[in-house]
Design a protein around this motif. Structure first.
Motif, mmCIF file in Angstrom:
data_model
loop_
_atom_site.group_PDB
_atom_site.id
_atom_site.type_symbol
_atom_site.label_atom_id
_atom_site.label_comp_id
_atom_site.label_asym_id
_atom_site.label_seq_id
_atom_site.Cartn_x
_atom_site.Cartn_y
_atom_site.Cartn_z
ATOM 1 N N PHE A 80 -8.776 -8.204 10.243
ATOM 2 C CA PHE A 80 -10.029 -8.279 10.972
ATOM 3 C C PHE A 80 -11.199 -8.440 10.002
ATOM 4 O O PHE A 80 -12.110 -9.248 10.222
ATOM 5 C CB PHE A 80 -10.152 -6.989 11.795
ATOM 6 N N GLU A 99 -2.959 0.743 -4.173
ATOM 7 C CA GLU A 99 -2.437 -0.424 -3.482
ATOM 8 C C GLU A 99 -3.429 -1.580 -3.474
ATOM 9 O O GLU A 99 -3.070 -2.703 -3.199
ATOM 10 C CB GLU A 99 -2.062 -0.052 -2.046
ATOM 11 N N ASN A 132 0.983 7.070 19.354
ATOM 12 C CA ASN A 132 2.308 7.550 19.733
ATOM 13 C C ASN A 132 2.430 9.064 19.667
ATOM 14 O O ASN A 132 3.292 9.647 20.305
ATOM 15 C CB ASN A 132 3.371 6.912 18.839
ATOM 16 N N LEU A 148 -4.864 -5.163 18.344
ATOM 17 C CA LEU A 148 -4.643 -3.723 18.478
ATOM 18 C C LEU A 148 -3.360 -3.426 19.236
ATOM 19 O O LEU A 148 -2.780 -2.352 19.076
ATOM 20 C CB LEU A 148 -5.816 -3.057 19.204
ATOM 21 N N MET A 171 -0.613 0.285 11.225
ATOM 22 C CA MET A 171 -1.415 -0.924 11.021
ATOM 23 C C MET A 171 -0.799 -1.836 9.975
ATOM 24 O O MET A 171 -1.257 -2.942 9.779
ATOM 25 C CB MET A 171 -2.826 -0.538 10.559
ATOM 26 N N VAL A 182 -3.787 -4.505 9.629
ATOM 27 C CA VAL A 182 -4.445 -5.224 10.714
ATOM 28 C C VAL A 182 -5.959 -5.133 10.572
ATOM 29 O O VAL A 182 -6.681 -6.108 10.819
ATOM 30 C CB VAL A 182 -3.981 -4.657 12.070
ATOM 31 N N LEU A 183 -6.459 -3.988 10.151
ATOM 32 C CA LEU A 183 -7.896 -3.856 9.926
ATOM 33 C C LEU A 183 -8.342 -4.804 8.823
ATOM 34 O O LEU A 183 -9.411 -5.413 8.900
ATOM 35 C CB LEU A 183 -8.224 -2.413 9.557
ATOM 36 N N TYR A 184 -7.530 -4.953 7.802
ATOM 37 C CA TYR A 184 -7.819 -5.886 6.725
ATOM 38 C C TYR A 184 -7.916 -7.305 7.268
ATOM 39 O O TYR A 184 -8.810 -8.067 6.901
ATOM 40 C CB TYR A 184 -6.710 -5.772 5.683
ATOM 41 N N PHE A 224 -9.438 1.804 16.322
ATOM 42 C CA PHE A 224 -8.343 1.636 15.375
ATOM 43 C C PHE A 224 -7.587 2.923 15.067
ATOM 44 O O PHE A 224 -6.355 2.941 15.172
ATOM 45 C CB PHE A 224 -8.859 0.989 14.077
ATOM 46 N N VAL A 284 -0.481 -2.812 17.113
ATOM 47 C CA VAL A 284 -0.686 -1.538 16.414
ATOM 48 C C VAL A 284 -0.270 -0.382 17.309
ATOM 49 O O VAL A 284 0.389 0.564 16.877
ATOM 50 C CB VAL A 284 -2.168 -1.401 15.997
ATOM 51 N N VAL A 285 -0.638 -0.461 18.595
ATOM 52 C CA VAL A 285 -0.253 0.599 19.521
ATOM 53 C C VAL A 285 1.259 0.646 19.681
ATOM 54 O O VAL A 285 1.882 1.702 19.642
ATOM 55 C CB VAL A 285 -0.933 0.383 20.891
ATOM 56 N N LEU A 286 1.859 -0.542 19.839
ATOM 57 C CA LEU A 286 3.303 -0.576 20.075
ATOM 58 C C LEU A 286 4.085 -0.138 18.854
ATOM 59 O O LEU A 286 5.158 0.447 18.971
ATOM 60 C CB LEU A 286 3.720 -1.990 20.501
ATOM 61 N N ALA A 287 3.571 -0.443 17.661
ATOM 62 C CA ALA A 287 4.335 -0.111 16.456
ATOM 63 C C ALA A 287 3.928 1.217 15.856
ATOM 64 O O ALA A 287 4.654 1.793 15.073
ATOM 65 C CB ALA A 287 4.159 -1.213 15.414
ATOM 66 N N GLY A 288 2.734 1.704 16.203
ATOM 67 C CA GLY A 288 2.276 2.956 15.642
ATOM 68 C C GLY A 288 1.852 2.867 14.199
ATOM 69 O O GLY A 288 1.785 3.865 13.494
ATOM 70 N N ALA A 339 -5.509 3.892 18.091
ATOM 71 C CA ALA A 339 -4.300 3.078 18.280
ATOM 72 C C ALA A 339 -3.212 3.496 17.301
ATOM 73 O O ALA A 339 -2.031 3.509 17.626
ATOM 74 C CB ALA A 339 -4.639 1.595 18.088
ATOM 75 N N LEU A 340 -3.624 3.845 16.087
ATOM 76 C CA LEU A 340 -2.660 4.240 15.070
ATOM 77 C C LEU A 340 -1.955 5.525 15.446
ATOM 78 O O LEU A 340 -0.739 5.657 15.315
ATOM 79 C CB LEU A 340 -3.415 4.429 13.755
ATOM 80 N N LEU A 364 -0.576 -3.263 2.631
ATOM 81 C CA LEU A 364 -1.699 -2.368 2.847
ATOM 82 C C LEU A 364 -1.458 -1.461 4.045
ATOM 83 O O LEU A 364 -0.949 -1.898 5.067
ATOM 84 C CB LEU A 364 -2.978 -3.175 3.097
ATOM 85 N N SER A 365 -1.887 -0.222 3.910
ATOM 86 C CA SER A 365 -1.713 0.685 5.040
ATOM 87 C C SER A 365 -2.654 0.328 6.174
ATOM 88 O O SER A 365 -2.469 0.772 7.294
ATOM 89 C CB SER A 365 -1.958 2.126 4.603
ATOM 90 N N ILE A 366 -3.690 -0.486 5.880
ATOM 91 C CA ILE A 366 -4.608 -0.871 6.939
ATOM 92 C C ILE A 366 -4.475 -2.349 7.231
ATOM 93 O O ILE A 366 -5.448 -3.026 7.494
ATOM 94 C CB ILE A 366 -6.066 -0.563 6.567
#
Lengths: 120, 191, 403
Positions: free
Chosen positions: C126, A5, A86, C171, C180, C122-124, A79, C174-178, A82-83, C118-120
């Motif tokens: 940042f 990716e 759930n 973050l 990133m 939000v980290l990206y 991080f 990220v917490v609400l959606a589970g 948080a991931l 990207l799977s990351i």
């Protein structure tokens, strides 16, 4: 071959800087180049520079960078939590609260020791 | 040795990492050394991305380049007369010899271990033909491991204590006594 | 597109490479050209806020003004005075623009159009944000100018102080959606996160404006104090690039607000007609962008020590508390791990909204108390010294300065 990716990001880094760089290169040909001693001077509000460029760098900047580094690492730990949040139980929240509280205590200590103030 | 695209990219990032590191120790300008360090760390981040460890690549940039490198630059700036320093070392030949010996030592240690790691030999190091698949939720699993009492919960909390200790120590070092700060030029809030 | 290239007979790898390269150029070009529009919009809005017209001569409604300015600035002489470190000097503005363009790689424009999911994600975001501070350090140092260097240090101190609250605010989605991934975050917003976490949006906007170097936090380029800060020695198009980077970053913040908190491309029929999703995203990001411009035009500049105090002593603890409260409520509310429609999301969102309103009220009371105490302190100081001094003018500091 599984397509990584990150190919797009890699290509972006490799190629996308050409786009801002092109007008700069263009300017090299289009813009006038008339250096003279006055223009070559370092700008200091119209006055001549005295002394060399090193300035009194205060330790305060270092403290800010250090506190930032610590909270940066803390966020990095937060991080994955948080991931996975759930899927975790309530206990996970308490653990992270302990984690955060320890760092908040450190921040409070820094605050009380007057290390977070701009003017020494 | 197969010359796939992956191996080429790996080669490129390795060159960036090693080249950057070489420039760090050989360049005369301290600020340039810091910038080359950032380049080298960025190469490592690229290697992580290539290994499908995106999280590690991300935190490499965030922590190393975004925080530690900036800290290093600030520390460089704290050194008085930084532009006048021309770092030279008369013992650099001995340094190179030691580095080569260390490298030979590391190679001799790693080579017998390769069969245990499942790698066929030095030529296979560029790309493995059938790498084990990376689980898609590796990051979520990492998060779960952090808070699992049978997992890494204790190191997780201890890491927090370590960070706290680091901050307290730094504050103690920089703000030792009240009187020492008064000689600093009173630039005040308007600098 | 990859498929059409494969059909011509190219190998799969090459087809993917070409398709992605074209995608890179398309994205970067659109991003940079969009800046023209942004600068024009900003100048027009700023003008209206200041009760004047703004550019209206070049082209219809002054739309060509930015193009004219760009052409002019390319033709300006690029002065590199003595002692300048050429490589670093030239790289800094490019890095500054790149750090903003890289954000566009993970923005989901439509349900199917994204640079790379990207799977990351939000980290990206940042990580890329931290590249901007390096560009500033490079610019300040290579200028061989005391003021530029000082300006660069102050700028970086401000930027790193506000990255922490910004990341902590990021973050929360990220917490609400589970996840990133930005596309996942948009998909999980059956009810906008603005409703579920308004305090987070506030923190994010404040932190982002400090990251942008925008008023009220524009000490970075305080024209009246440091000339142009770290940009002092730049002329010609390199200065133009810093300018472009700043305005593009402002719009990108609007985009981020739209994606993370306003639901991105979500809207009626967005899934069926992807172009409609793009329109929704644009509209939402303009709302965010306008909010940023509005704040900029309204508030006076804050002093640098007040900025840093606000960041460390107010925003960081507040964002931590906010994260914990949101996470706590999200865990104890039933059904939050399987939200598939607006109906599922409604009740948790409203509960979170109530909690946020309570938190905002609490924070407001705290600030009012602190303001009252600060005013009392200043009044006491004034009473003790009948001669008024410039330093004792009442501060408009939003957060308490510690004593």
């Amino acid at each position: 071959m599984t397509v990584n990716e990150w190919i797009f990001v890699g290509l972006f880094l490799a190629l996308a800087w050409l786009l801002p760089a092109t007008p700069i290169i263009l300017a090299k040909f289009l813009a006038p180049k008339r250096p003279n001693p006055i223009k070559q001077q370092v700008y200091e509000c119209g006055v001549e520079t005295t002394g060399n460029t090193w300035v009194q760098f205060r330790a305060q900047y270092y403290i800010y960078a250090l506190v930032f580094l610590l909270f940066d690492v803390e966020i990095v730990f937060l991080f994955p939590w948080a991931l996975a949040y759930n899927k975790l139980g309530l206990f996970a929240l308490f653990e992270v609260v302990v984690f955060i509280v320890l760092l908040v205590v450190a921040l409070l200590y820094t605050w009380r020791k007057r290390a977070l103030e701009w003017s020494s | 040795m197969e010359l796939t695209v992956e191996s080429l990219v790996f080669l490129l990032f390795s060159l960036i990492t090693l080249g950057g590191a070489l420039m760090v120790v050989t360049t005369r300008n301290l600020f340039h050394a810091a910038l080359f360090l950032m380049l080298s760390l960025f190469g490592v981040a690229g290697l992580f991305a290539l290994l499908t460890a995106p999280f590690l690549a991300g935190i490499q940039v965030v922590v190393y380049i975004g925080a530690i490198a900036i800290l290093i630059i600030f520390a460089i700036m704290l050194t008085p007369q930084v532009t006048a320093v021309r770092p030279t070392n008369s013992q650099w030949i001995a340094g190179v010899v030691v580095a080569v010996v260390l490298f030979a030592l590391l190679v001799s240690i790693v080579t017998p271990l390769m069969s245990e790691l499942g790698v066929e030999g030095w030529s296979a190091v560029f790309t493995e033909k059938n790498p084990p698949p990376v689980p898609a939720d590796s990051m979520a699993r990492l998060g779960e491991a952090f808070v699992d009492p049978q997992g890494y919960m204790l190191p997780f909390e201890v890491a927090s204590v370590l960070l706290m200790a680091a901050l307290v120590g730094a504050v103690m070092l920089v703000r030792p006594a009240r009187g020492a700060e008064d000689e600093a030029p009173q630039a005040g809030a308007q600098e | 597109m990859t498929d059409s290239l494969i059909d011509i007979g190219l190998s799969r790898g090459l087809a993917v490479l070409i398709a992605k390269t074209l995608g890179v150029f398309a994205l970067a070009t659109v991003g940079l050209l969009w800046t023209f529009f942004c600068i024009w919009a900003e100048r027009k809005v700023a003008a209206r806020f200041q009760d004047r017209l703004g550019p209206n001569r070049a082209g219809p409604f002054g739309l060509a003004q930015t193009v004219a300015d760009a052409i002019k600035i390319i033709l300006k002489e690029d002065i590199m005075h003595q002692g300048v470190d050429r490589w670093v000097f030239n790289l800094a503005p490019i890095l500054s623009v790149m750090s903003v363009l890289l954000i566009w790689v993970v923005i989901p424009f439509t349900p199917t159009l994204i640079g790379v999911d990207l799977s990351i994600g939000v980290l990206y975001l940042f990580a890329v944000g931290s590249l901007g501070s390096i560009a500033i350090l490079m610019a300040g140092w290579s200028s061989n100018n005391k003021f530029a260097l000082l300006g660069a240090f102050r700028a970086v101190a401000q930027l790193i102080s506000y990255e922490v609250p910004m990341a902590l605010a990021m973050l929360v989605p990220v917490v609400l959606a589970g996840s990133m991934s930005t596309q996942d975050i948009v998909r999980s917003q059956h009810v906008m996160y603005l409703i579920a976490a308004p305090l987070t949006v506030l923190i994010f906007i404040i932190a982002s404006m400090a990251e942008l170097g925008r008023a009220p936090f524009d000490i970075l380029e305080a024209e009246s104090e440091l000339v142009a800060g770290y940009q002092t020695e730049y002329s010609g198009f390199k200065f133009g690039l810093f300018y472009v980077g700043e305005f593009l970053h402002a719009f990108t913040v609007g985009l981020l607000i739209a994606v993370l908190f306003l639901g991105g491309w979500r809207g009626p029929f967005a899934e069926d007609v992807p172009a409609l999703g793009f329109v929704y995203l644009l509209l939402k990001s303009f709302v965010g962008y306008f909010a940023v411009m509005w704040i900029r035009m309204t508030l006076p500049r804050v002093r640098v020590d007040q900025i840093l105090d606000l960041g460390w002593k107010f925003l960081v603890p507040l964002s931590l508390v906010n994260l914990i409260v949101v996470a706590f409520l999200w865990k104890i509310l039933p059904g939050t791990d399987s939200i598939n429609s607006a109906g599922d999301a409604l009740v948790p969102s409203l509960v979170l909204l109530a909690a946020n309103i309570l938190m905002i009220a609490g924070v407001g009371m705290l600030l009012r108390e602190e303001g009252r105490r600060e005013r009392a302190r200043i009044a006491a100081r004034r009473a003790a010294q009948p001669v008024s001094e410039p330093g004792s003018v009442a501060d408009a500091a939003p957060a308490g300065a510690s004593d």
